[in-house]
Design a protein around this motif. Sequence first.
Motif, short mmCIF file in Angstrom:
data_model
loop_
_atom_site.label_atom_id
_atom_site.label_comp_id
_atom_site.label_asym_id
_atom_site.label_seq_id
_atom_site.Cartn_x
_atom_site.Cartn_y
_atom_site.Cartn_z
N LEU A 162 1.05 -1.24 0.13
CA LEU A 162 -0.02 -0.01 -0.09
C LEU A 162 0.99 1.37 0.03
N GLU A 163 2.04 1.36 0.63
CA GLU A 163 2.89 2.31 0.66
C GLU A 163 3.70 2.60 -0.45
N PHE A 164 3.72 1.41 -1.11
CA PHE A 164 4.61 1.51 -2.62
C PHE A 164 3.36 2.02 -3.45
N GLY A 165 2.07 1.85 -3.41
CA GLY A 165 1.01 2.40 -4.08
C GLY A 165 1.05 3.83 -4.15
N GLN A 166 1.29 4.31 -3.04
CA GLN A 166 1.36 5.68 -2.65
C GLN A 166 2.77 6.46 -2.91
N GLY A 167 3.64 5.79 -3.58
CA GLY A 167 4.85 6.39 -3.99
C GLY A 167 6.18 5.95 -3.40
N SER A 168 6.01 5.29 -2.40
CA SER A 168 7.38 5.12 -1.56
C SER A 168 8.17 3.95 -2.25
N ARG A 169 9.51 4.35 -2.68
CA ARG A 169 10.38 3.79 -3.38
C ARG A 169 10.84 2.55 -2.26
N GLU A 170 11.08 3.16 -0.83
CA GLU A 170 11.59 2.53 0.10
C GLU A 170 10.78 1.25 0.45
N ALA A 171 9.54 1.34 0.25
CA ALA A 171 8.57 0.07 0.59
C ALA A 171 8.90 -0.93 -0.66
N PHE A 172 8.82 -0.33 -1.83
CA PHE A 172 9.11 -1.44 -2.95
C PHE A 172 10.52 -2.07 -2.72
N GLU A 173 11.50 -1.32 -2.32
CA GLU A 173 12.89 -2.11 -2.17
C GLU A 173 12.62 -2.98 -1.02
N GLU A 174 11.90 -2.96 -0.03
CA GLU A 174 11.84 -3.92 0.98
C GLU A 174 11.07 -4.95 0.52
N LEU A 175 9.99 -4.72 -0.27
CA LEU A 175 9.53 -6.15 -0.84
C LEU A 175 10.13 -6.92 -1.78
N PHE A 176 10.97 -5.98 -2.46
CA PHE A 176 12.06 -6.74 -3.45
C PHE A 176 12.97 -7.45 -2.55
N ALA A 177 13.44 -6.85 -1.69
CA ALA A 177 14.51 -7.40 -0.67
C ALA A 177 14.03 -8.79 -0.13
N ARG A 178 12.80 -8.78 0.43
CA ARG A 178 12.15 -9.96 0.88
C ARG A 178 11.83 -11.05 -0.18
N TYR A 179 11.50 -10.66 -1.31
CA TYR A 179 10.94 -11.86 -2.49
C TYR A 179 11.67 -12.18 -3.53
N ARG A 180 12.96 -11.40 -3.61
CA ARG A 180 13.67 -11.81 -4.81
C ARG A 180 14.16 -13.14 -4.81
N GLN A 181 15.01 -13.40 -3.63
CA GLN A 181 15.50 -14.90 -3.75
C GLN A 181 14.26 -15.89 -3.88
N PRO A 182 13.30 -15.87 -2.89
CA PRO A 182 12.07 -16.69 -2.95
C PRO A 182 11.59 -17.01 -4.31
N LEU A 183 11.37 -15.98 -5.12
CA LEU A 183 11.03 -15.94 -6.36
C LEU A 183 11.92 -16.55 -7.43
N TYR A 184 13.00 -16.26 -7.31
CA TYR A 184 14.26 -16.60 -8.06
C TYR A 184 14.10 -18.22 -8.00
N GLY A 185 13.94 -18.79 -6.75
CA GLY A 185 14.01 -20.24 -6.50
C GLY A 185 12.78 -20.69 -7.13
N PHE A 186 11.76 -20.35 -6.99
CA PHE A 186 10.45 -20.57 -7.46
C PHE A 186 10.65 -21.02 -9.07
N PHE A 187 11.13 -19.99 -9.71
CA PHE A 187 11.62 -20.06 -11.07
C PHE A 187 12.58 -21.20 -11.62
N ARG A 188 13.57 -21.36 -10.71
CA ARG A 188 14.86 -22.27 -10.80
C ARG A 188 14.27 -23.63 -10.72
#
Length: 175
Positions: A9-35
């Motif tokens: 929701l914060e990212f939806g309101q323009g928070s870049r930091e919120a997106f960066e945190e989501l990216f940090a949390r889910y980048r590796q799990p999603l990469y593993g999903f695809f691998r």
Amino acid sequence: MITDEALMLEFGQGSREAFEELFARYRQPLYGFFRRRLESRERAEDLTQETFLAVIRATSRYEPRALVRTYLYGIALKLVAAERRNQTRNSPMPLLETMPAVGDASDEVLWIRQAIGKLEPSEREILLLREYEELSYSEIAELLRLPVNTVRSRLFRSRLALKISLQPATRLDHE
């Protein structure tokens, strides 16, 4: 710790930091999903990035009806399906559905990969979502649009088939 939904929701309101945190949390799990579903490390990385691009594009439409984790894996499942369609269309060889290739994989790891590869596709997907992505039964049900009891029964069948497949042939011969 702030929830994923609040971050979205914060990212939806323009928070870049919120997106960066989501990216940090889910980048590796999603990469593993695809691998676990694709042969190529590069395609797995590309599809991980495409998942986040889809999130960026759909930010204004996001509504917190489901967990962000379920939302992300829903996007990832659609991308894998599209990738498989493209591979089938563009290549005479079908896309291998394997666990990630490891340079010096032990015989045991290869044995498990082969056993998982022999499962029915719907049962294999449920097993991977539960055991590797660690999604709950209800999250899997929501993602795959199945009743929770169907998820439970397919998971039970896939675990049983995997157990049978992994039993050494010598044990079966001696019984």
